[in-house]
Design an enzyme around this catalytic site. Sequence first.
Site, PDB file in Angstrom:
ATOM      1  N   ARG A 134      35.291  22.314  44.987  1.00 57.45           N
ATOM      2  CA  ARG A 134      36.730  22.590  44.854  1.00 57.45           C
ATOM      3  C   ARG A 134      36.968  24.090  44.720  1.00 57.45           C
ATOM      4  NH1 ARG A 134      38.724  19.485  39.837  1.00 57.45           N
ATOM      5  NH2 ARG A 134      40.601  20.745  39.931  1.00 57.45           N
ATOM      6  N   LYS A 183      46.316  28.051  34.485  1.00 59.42           N
ATOM      7  CA  LYS A 183      47.491  28.565  35.193  1.00 59.42           C
ATOM      8  C   LYS A 183      48.749  27.720  34.972  1.00 59.42           C
ATOM      9  CE  LYS A 183      47.099  27.652  39.495  1.00 59.42           C
ATOM     10  NZ  LYS A 183      48.018  26.627  40.017  1.00 59.42           N
ATOM     11  N   ARG A 206      34.187  18.608  30.207  1.00 57.63           N
ATOM     12  CA  ARG A 206      35.118  17.542  29.829  1.00 57.63           C
ATOM     13  C   ARG A 206      34.450  16.158  29.838  1.00 57.63           C
ATOM     14  NH1 ARG A 206      40.605  19.226  32.952  1.00 57.63           N
ATOM     15  NH2 ARG A 206      39.460  18.539  34.789  1.00 57.63           N
ATOM     16  N   ARG A 242      49.665  28.534  48.767  1.00 56.95           N
ATOM     17  CA  ARG A 242      48.226  28.297  48.800  1.00 56.95           C
ATOM     18  C   ARG A 242      47.541  29.039  49.947  1.00 56.95           C
ATOM     19  NH1 ARG A 242      46.499  24.211  45.456  1.00 56.95           N
ATOM     20  NH2 ARG A 242      48.099  22.732  44.857  1.00 56.95           N
TER      21      ARG A 242
END
Length: 211
Positions: free
Chosen positions: A169, A13, A125, A86
Amino acid sequence: MRLVFLGPPGSGKGTQAKILAGKKGLKHISTGDVLREAIKNGTELGRKAKQFMDAGELVPDDIILGMIKEILQKNKDGFIFDGFPRTAAQAEALDKLMAGLSITLDAAVNLAVNDAEVLNRLTGRFFCSKCGADFNINTRPPRESGICDKCGGELKQRDDDKTEVIANRLRVYREKTKPVEDYYRSRNVLKNVDGARSFDEVTASIIGILG
Ligand SMILES: [Zn+2]
Protein backbone atom coordinates in the site's frame (compact mmCIF):
# COMPACT_ATOMS: atom_id res chain seq x y z
CA MET A 1 -8.11 29.11 4.81
CA ARG A 2 -8.01 26.63 1.92
CA LEU A 3 -5.90 23.55 2.41
CA VAL A 4 -4.96 20.14 1.08
CA PHE A 5 -3.60 17.48 3.46
CA LEU A 6 -1.12 14.89 2.18
CA GLY A 7 0.40 11.97 4.04
CA PRO A 8 0.85 8.20 3.87
CA PRO A 9 -1.47 5.70 5.52
CA GLY A 10 -0.68 5.70 9.23
CA SER A 11 0.44 9.35 9.25
CA GLY A 12 -2.64 10.45 11.19
CA LYS A 13 -3.60 12.76 8.31
CA GLY A 14 -7.36 12.20 8.52
CA THR A 15 -7.56 12.83 12.28
CA GLN A 16 -5.26 15.88 12.09
CA ALA A 17 -7.36 17.29 9.23
CA LYS A 18 -10.56 16.84 11.27
CA ILE A 19 -9.06 18.50 14.35
CA LEU A 20 -7.75 21.48 12.40
CA ALA A 21 -11.07 21.83 10.55
CA GLY A 22 -12.83 21.96 13.92
CA LYS A 23 -10.43 24.52 15.40
CA LYS A 24 -10.47 26.82 12.37
CA GLY A 25 -14.09 26.39 11.31
CA LEU A 26 -13.20 24.82 7.96
CA LYS A 27 -15.16 22.22 6.00
CA HIS A 28 -13.39 18.85 6.20
CA ILE A 29 -13.73 17.18 2.82
CA SER A 30 -12.76 13.53 2.45
CA THR A 31 -13.47 11.96 -0.93
CA GLY A 32 -14.87 8.87 0.77
CA ASP A 33 -17.47 11.02 2.57
CA VAL A 34 -18.20 13.00 -0.60
CA LEU A 35 -18.92 9.80 -2.53
CA ARG A 36 -21.05 8.28 0.23
CA GLU A 37 -23.08 11.46 0.59
CA ALA A 38 -23.71 11.88 -3.13
CA ILE A 39 -24.85 8.25 -3.33
CA LYS A 40 -27.05 8.56 -0.25
CA ASN A 41 -28.67 11.74 -1.61
CA GLY A 42 -29.18 10.10 -5.00
CA THR A 43 -27.66 13.00 -6.96
CA GLU A 44 -27.00 12.45 -10.65
CA LEU A 45 -23.25 12.13 -10.02
CA GLY A 46 -23.92 9.86 -7.07
CA ARG A 47 -25.98 7.52 -9.23
CA LYS A 48 -23.24 7.42 -11.87
CA ALA A 49 -20.55 6.76 -9.25
CA LYS A 50 -22.60 3.91 -7.74
CA GLN A 51 -22.73 2.12 -11.10
CA PHE A 52 -18.91 2.04 -11.22
CA MET A 53 -18.58 1.00 -7.58
CA ASP A 54 -21.19 -1.76 -7.92
CA ALA A 55 -19.19 -3.09 -10.87
CA GLY A 56 -16.06 -3.07 -8.69
CA GLU A 57 -14.45 -0.33 -10.78
CA LEU A 58 -12.75 2.91 -9.75
CA VAL A 59 -14.96 5.98 -10.03
CA PRO A 60 -13.55 8.01 -12.96
CA ASP A 61 -11.95 11.39 -12.36
CA ASP A 62 -14.62 13.42 -14.16
CA ILE A 63 -17.30 12.16 -11.74
CA ILE A 64 -15.13 12.77 -8.66
CA LEU A 65 -14.25 16.24 -9.93
CA GLY A 66 -17.92 17.01 -10.56
CA MET A 67 -18.67 16.22 -6.91
CA ILE A 68 -15.66 18.22 -5.73
CA LYS A 69 -16.89 21.19 -7.75
CA GLU A 70 -20.33 21.07 -6.08
CA ILE A 71 -18.70 20.97 -2.62
CA LEU A 72 -16.28 23.78 -3.47
CA GLN A 73 -19.10 26.05 -4.58
CA LYS A 74 -20.75 25.65 -1.16
CA ASN A 75 -17.55 25.91 0.93
CA LYS A 76 -15.26 28.19 -1.01
CA ASP A 77 -14.23 30.31 1.98
CA GLY A 78 -12.57 27.55 3.97
CA PHE A 79 -11.90 23.85 3.57
CA ILE A 80 -9.42 21.02 4.01
CA PHE A 81 -9.19 18.27 1.42
CA ASP A 82 -8.22 14.94 2.95
CA GLY A 83 -7.37 12.09 0.57
CA PHE A 84 -7.67 14.29 -2.52
CA PRO A 85 -5.89 14.99 -4.85
CA ARG A 86 -4.27 11.60 -5.25
CA THR A 87 -2.56 12.30 -8.57
CA ALA A 88 -0.86 15.29 -10.19
CA ALA A 89 -3.65 15.39 -12.79
CA GLN A 90 -6.24 15.75 -10.00
CA ALA A 91 -4.13 18.47 -8.36
CA GLU A 92 -4.08 20.43 -11.60
CA ALA A 93 -7.81 19.91 -12.11
CA LEU A 94 -8.46 21.16 -8.56
CA ASP A 95 -6.45 24.32 -9.29
CA LYS A 96 -8.56 24.92 -12.38
CA LEU A 97 -11.81 24.43 -10.47
CA MET A 98 -10.59 26.87 -7.83
CA ALA A 99 -9.48 29.42 -10.43
CA GLY A 100 -13.02 29.24 -11.85
CA LEU A 101 -14.31 30.33 -8.43
CA SER A 102 -11.59 33.02 -8.10
CA ILE A 103 -10.01 31.31 -5.09
CA THR A 104 -6.52 29.88 -4.50
CA LEU A 105 -5.00 27.23 -2.26
CA ASP A 106 -3.16 28.54 0.81
CA ALA A 107 -1.14 25.43 1.54
CA ALA A 108 -0.66 21.73 0.88
CA VAL A 109 0.30 20.32 4.28
CA ASN A 110 2.44 17.20 3.89
CA LEU A 111 2.67 14.98 6.97
CA ALA A 112 6.07 13.41 6.42
CA VAL A 113 6.44 9.97 8.01
CA ASN A 114 9.05 7.56 6.73
CA ASP A 115 8.25 4.01 5.61
CA ALA A 116 9.86 2.35 8.65
CA GLU A 117 7.71 4.45 11.01
CA VAL A 118 4.51 3.75 9.03
CA LEU A 119 5.24 0.01 9.07
CA ASN A 120 5.95 0.16 12.77
CA ARG A 121 2.67 1.97 13.49
CA LEU A 122 0.34 -0.01 11.26
CA THR A 123 1.72 -3.49 11.81
CA GLY A 124 1.41 -2.92 15.58
CA ARG A 125 -2.39 -3.08 15.45
CA PHE A 126 -4.12 -6.12 16.94
CA PHE A 127 -7.71 -6.90 17.83
CA CYS A 128 -9.35 -9.37 20.19
CA SER A 129 -10.79 -12.36 18.34
CA LYS A 130 -13.51 -12.67 21.02
CA CYS A 131 -14.73 -9.15 21.92
CA GLY A 132 -13.16 -7.06 19.13
CA ALA A 133 -11.23 -4.67 21.42
CA ASP A 134 -8.35 -2.82 19.68
CA PHE A 135 -4.73 -2.84 20.81
CA ASN A 136 -1.47 -1.49 19.44
CA ILE A 137 1.79 -3.00 20.61
CA ASN A 138 3.46 0.42 20.22
CA THR A 139 0.88 2.79 21.69
CA ARG A 140 -1.72 0.70 23.56
CA PRO A 141 -0.15 -2.67 24.41
CA PRO A 142 -2.12 -5.39 26.24
CA ARG A 143 -0.95 -6.17 29.78
CA GLU A 144 -0.05 -9.70 28.70
CA SER A 145 1.35 -10.29 25.21
CA GLY A 146 -1.22 -11.75 22.78
CA ILE A 147 -4.08 -11.71 25.34
CA CYS A 148 -7.05 -9.33 25.57
CA ASP A 149 -7.12 -7.23 28.76
CA LYS A 150 -10.91 -7.20 28.82
CA CYS A 151 -11.93 -10.78 28.16
CA GLY A 152 -8.77 -12.90 27.95
CA GLY A 153 -9.42 -13.65 24.26
CA GLU A 154 -6.64 -14.24 21.76
CA LEU A 155 -5.31 -11.14 19.94
CA LYS A 156 -5.10 -11.32 16.15
CA GLN A 157 -3.92 -9.12 13.32
CA ARG A 158 -6.14 -8.03 10.44
CA ASP A 159 -4.96 -9.26 7.02
CA ASP A 160 -4.82 -5.57 5.97
CA ASP A 161 -2.29 -4.85 8.73
CA LYS A 162 0.24 -7.53 7.80
CA THR A 163 3.68 -6.23 6.84
CA GLU A 164 3.65 -7.23 3.16
CA VAL A 165 0.17 -5.75 2.57
CA ILE A 166 1.14 -2.45 4.23
CA ALA A 167 4.47 -2.32 2.40
CA ASN A 168 2.59 -2.69 -0.87
CA ARG A 169 0.00 0.00 0.00
CA LEU A 170 2.86 2.28 0.91
CA ARG A 171 4.69 1.65 -2.36
CA VAL A 172 1.52 2.48 -4.33
CA TYR A 173 1.01 5.61 -2.21
CA ARG A 174 4.59 6.86 -2.76
CA GLU A 175 4.45 6.24 -6.52
CA LYS A 176 1.19 8.12 -6.98
CA THR A 177 1.62 10.97 -4.57
CA LYS A 178 5.26 11.87 -5.14
CA PRO A 179 4.15 13.80 -8.27
CA VAL A 180 1.43 15.53 -6.18
CA GLU A 181 4.08 16.73 -3.72
CA ASP A 182 6.28 17.86 -6.63
CA TYR A 183 3.34 19.73 -8.14
CA TYR A 184 2.59 21.66 -4.95
CA ARG A 185 6.30 22.32 -4.36
CA SER A 186 6.51 23.89 -7.82
CA ARG A 187 3.51 26.07 -6.88
CA ASN A 188 5.31 27.14 -3.65
CA VAL A 189 2.48 25.95 -1.39
CA LEU A 190 3.98 22.69 -0.05
CA LYS A 191 4.51 22.75 3.74
CA ASN A 192 6.30 19.72 5.19
CA VAL A 193 5.48 18.77 8.76
CA ASP A 194 7.41 16.07 10.62
CA GLY A 195 4.61 13.58 11.33
CA ALA A 196 6.75 11.15 13.34
CA ARG A 197 6.06 12.82 16.67
CA SER A 198 3.27 12.69 19.23
CA PHE A 199 -0.18 13.54 17.92
CA ASP A 200 -0.41 16.81 19.89
CA GLU A 201 3.06 17.95 18.80
CA VAL A 202 2.10 17.42 15.16
CA THR A 203 -1.15 19.39 15.62
CA ALA A 204 0.76 22.27 17.25
CA SER A 205 3.33 22.28 14.49
CA ILE A 206 0.66 22.38 11.74
CA ILE A 207 -1.07 25.31 13.44
CA GLY A 208 2.30 27.06 13.85
CA ILE A 209 3.15 26.68 10.17
CA LEU A 210 -0.21 27.95 8.97
CA GLY A 211 -0.21 30.92 11.35
ZN1 LIG B 1 -11.45 -9.34 24.28
